[in-house]
Design a protein around this motif. Structure first.
Motif, mmCIF file in Angstrom:
data_model
loop_
_atom_site.group_PDB
_atom_site.id
_atom_site.type_symbol
_atom_site.label_atom_id
_atom_site.label_comp_id
_atom_site.label_asym_id
_atom_site.label_seq_id
_atom_site.Cartn_x
_atom_site.Cartn_y
_atom_site.Cartn_z
ATOM 1 N N SER A 117 -37.859 -53.026 -78.930
ATOM 2 C CA SER A 117 -36.898 -53.549 -79.896
ATOM 3 C C SER A 117 -37.613 -53.944 -81.180
ATOM 4 C CB SER A 117 -36.178 -54.771 -79.321
ATOM 5 O OG SER A 117 -37.065 -55.878 -79.241
ATOM 6 N N LYS A 132 -38.753 -47.596 -75.687
ATOM 7 C CA LYS A 132 -38.367 -47.853 -77.070
ATOM 8 C C LYS A 132 -38.310 -49.355 -77.295
ATOM 9 C CE LYS A 132 -34.977 -46.639 -80.611
ATOM 10 N NZ LYS A 132 -33.729 -45.910 -80.924
ATOM 11 N N ALA A 139 -41.966 -55.661 -68.271
ATOM 12 C CA ALA A 139 -41.361 -54.885 -69.356
ATOM 13 C C ALA A 139 -41.029 -53.464 -68.899
ATOM 14 C CB ALA A 139 -42.293 -54.851 -70.563
ATOM 15 N N GLN A 140 -41.920 -52.853 -68.113
ATOM 16 C CA GLN A 140 -41.692 -51.471 -67.709
ATOM 17 C C GLN A 140 -40.429 -51.316 -66.873
ATOM 18 O OE1 GLN A 140 -45.035 -49.036 -66.792
ATOM 19 N NE2 GLN A 140 -43.918 -47.773 -65.324
ATOM 20 N N VAL A 141 -40.085 -52.328 -66.091
ATOM 21 C CA VAL A 141 -38.880 -52.223 -65.253
ATOM 22 C C VAL A 141 -37.676 -52.914 -65.901
ATOM 23 C CG1 VAL A 141 -40.139 -51.925 -63.114
ATOM 24 C CG2 VAL A 141 -39.591 -54.235 -63.873
ATOM 25 N N GLY A 142 -37.778 -53.219 -67.191
ATOM 26 C CA GLY A 142 -36.628 -53.711 -67.926
ATOM 27 C C GLY A 142 -36.382 -55.210 -67.869
ATOM 28 N N LYS A 143 -37.303 -55.973 -67.304
ATOM 29 C CA LYS A 143 -37.133 -57.430 -67.231
ATOM 30 C C LYS A 143 -37.749 -58.059 -68.480
ATOM 31 C CE LYS A 143 -37.194 -57.431 -62.167
ATOM 32 N NZ LYS A 143 -37.865 -57.928 -60.936
ATOM 33 N N LEU A 144 -37.115 -57.765 -69.613
ATOM 34 C CA LEU A 144 -37.725 -58.099 -70.899
ATOM 35 C C LEU A 144 -37.725 -59.602 -71.183
ATOM 36 C CD1 LEU A 144 -36.354 -55.145 -73.031
ATOM 37 C CD2 LEU A 144 -38.675 -55.472 -72.187
ATOM 38 N N ASP A 145 -36.691 -60.283 -70.782
ATOM 39 C CA ASP A 145 -36.674 -61.736 -71.020
ATOM 40 C C ASP A 145 -37.810 -62.420 -70.266
ATOM 41 O OD1 ASP A 145 -34.540 -61.675 -72.738
ATOM 42 O OD2 ASP A 145 -33.037 -62.038 -71.177
ATOM 43 N N VAL A 194 -42.613 -50.159 -72.767
ATOM 44 C CA VAL A 194 -41.222 -49.704 -72.769
ATOM 45 C C VAL A 194 -41.096 -48.408 -73.564
ATOM 46 C CG1 VAL A 194 -40.315 -52.031 -72.499
ATOM 47 C CG2 VAL A 194 -40.678 -51.130 -74.790
ATOM 48 N N ARG A 208 -43.053 -44.419 -64.146
ATOM 49 C CA ARG A 208 -42.306 -44.131 -65.376
ATOM 50 C C ARG A 208 -41.563 -42.802 -65.259
ATOM 51 N NH1 ARG A 208 -43.595 -46.330 -70.341
ATOM 52 N NH2 ARG A 208 -45.661 -46.854 -69.574
#
Length: 297
Positions: free
Chosen positions: A163, A161, A127-133, A159, A52
């Motif tokens: 959504s 922040k 989620a931590q690396v931005g692959k939210l879908d 994450v 992070r």
């Protein structure tokens, strides 16, 4: 409890990183663990925090150390050759770090708890690396209502922040799930809700789901601390007084209020003179801290 140790390590590692002493993080994690499975989990947790902070190389070293616990072991000398030492149960942080680093995580055993841990780890790592879908799709693979709730919480917790939609999904998953074994996860959800200061109604909703008075009070204290850390203004004592002064969390809440409010307005310090003896003692410490200046934000 293991959950308390995990939280303590997480907060301590963040402070070590801030103090530029990140090399101490894996050592701390290994020292407080009660067994091999927990050691792997806590070392992996330090790796997630290092990642992070952008320290990919250090995070990878932590992943290698954590995954080593699950490598096949040579039977002890004199033991039957077909009886290898048992593999420790898989924990979520080990999977999360491997997924976040695009490594192959250890396989879970047949036990439902291990399969759930693997799911939580996959959600958090994605989620931590931005692959939210992909993380949201993984949440949908949970086999029980409680597993879906925990997975949804791990998504918003991983994450910087979350959504509004992901927070609302986690809150909607609260439903009628038995919260007694999930209170440490609820604490994560409270803190995720605090990232959006105008969503205080979400915090109140989650606080109302705690099964025990002590954890509810501690979660309320955590929310209060986060509010103070992110604000330039005095805290409303009406919020502080919701946490009873005869509890450890209540005393610490009054310390936090005195610290924040004295920093915001030094004339406020005289107000603690009307407090009862124990709250006044903690309030005095808060005043002293507030007079030293602003906390690190």
């Amino acid at each position: 409890s293991p959950e308390a140790r995990e939280r303590g390590v997480r907060l301590s590692v963040r402070q070590l990183i801030q103090d530029q002493q990140s090399d101490r993080a894996p050592i701390l994690a290994a020292q407080v663990a009660a067994n091999d499975a927990e050691r792997a989990d806590l070392v992996a947790l330090t790796g997630l925090e290092l990642l992070r902070a952008g320290m990919t190389e250090a995070a990878t070293r932590a992943a290698v150390e954590a995954e080593a616990v699950y490598l096949p072991k040579t039977p002890e000398k004199g033991k039957e050759k077909d009886k290898s030492p048992p593999v420790p149960p898989l924990r979520a942080n080990v999977v999360a770090l491997a997924v976040a680093l695009d490594r192959k995580p250890p396989e879970p055993g047949k036990d439902l708890a291990e399969r759930d841990a693997a799911l939580y780890g996959r959600v958090a790592g994605l989620a931590q690396v931005g692959k939210l879908d992909e993380a949201r799709q993984a949440v949908g693979q949970a086999s029980t209502a409680s597993a879906k709730l925990v997975a949804a919480i791990r998504l918003v917790d991983a994450v910087a922040k979350p959504s509004a939609d992901d927070l609302n999904a986690a809150i909607a998953a609260l439903g009628t799930v038995d919260m007694r074994p999930l209170e440490w996860d609820l604490l994560r959800l409270v803190e995720a809700c605090m990232i959006e200061p105008d969503k205080s109604e979400n915090v109140e909703t989650v606080l109302g789901k705690f099964a025990t008075r002590e954890m509810q009070q501690w979660a309320a204290l955590s929310a209060l601390r986060l509010k103070a850390q992110r604000s330039q203004y005095a805290l409303d004592l009406a919020q502080v007084e919701k946490i009873p002064a005869d509890s450890a969390a209540g005393l610490l809440a009054r310390l936090e209020a005195a610290r924040q409010n004295t920093w915001a307005d030094q004339g406020w310090a005289s107000k603690i003179s009307t407090w009862e003896e124990a709250p006044r003692a903690f309030g005095s410490l808060g005043v002293a801290l507030g007079l030293q200046g602003a906390r690190e934000r």
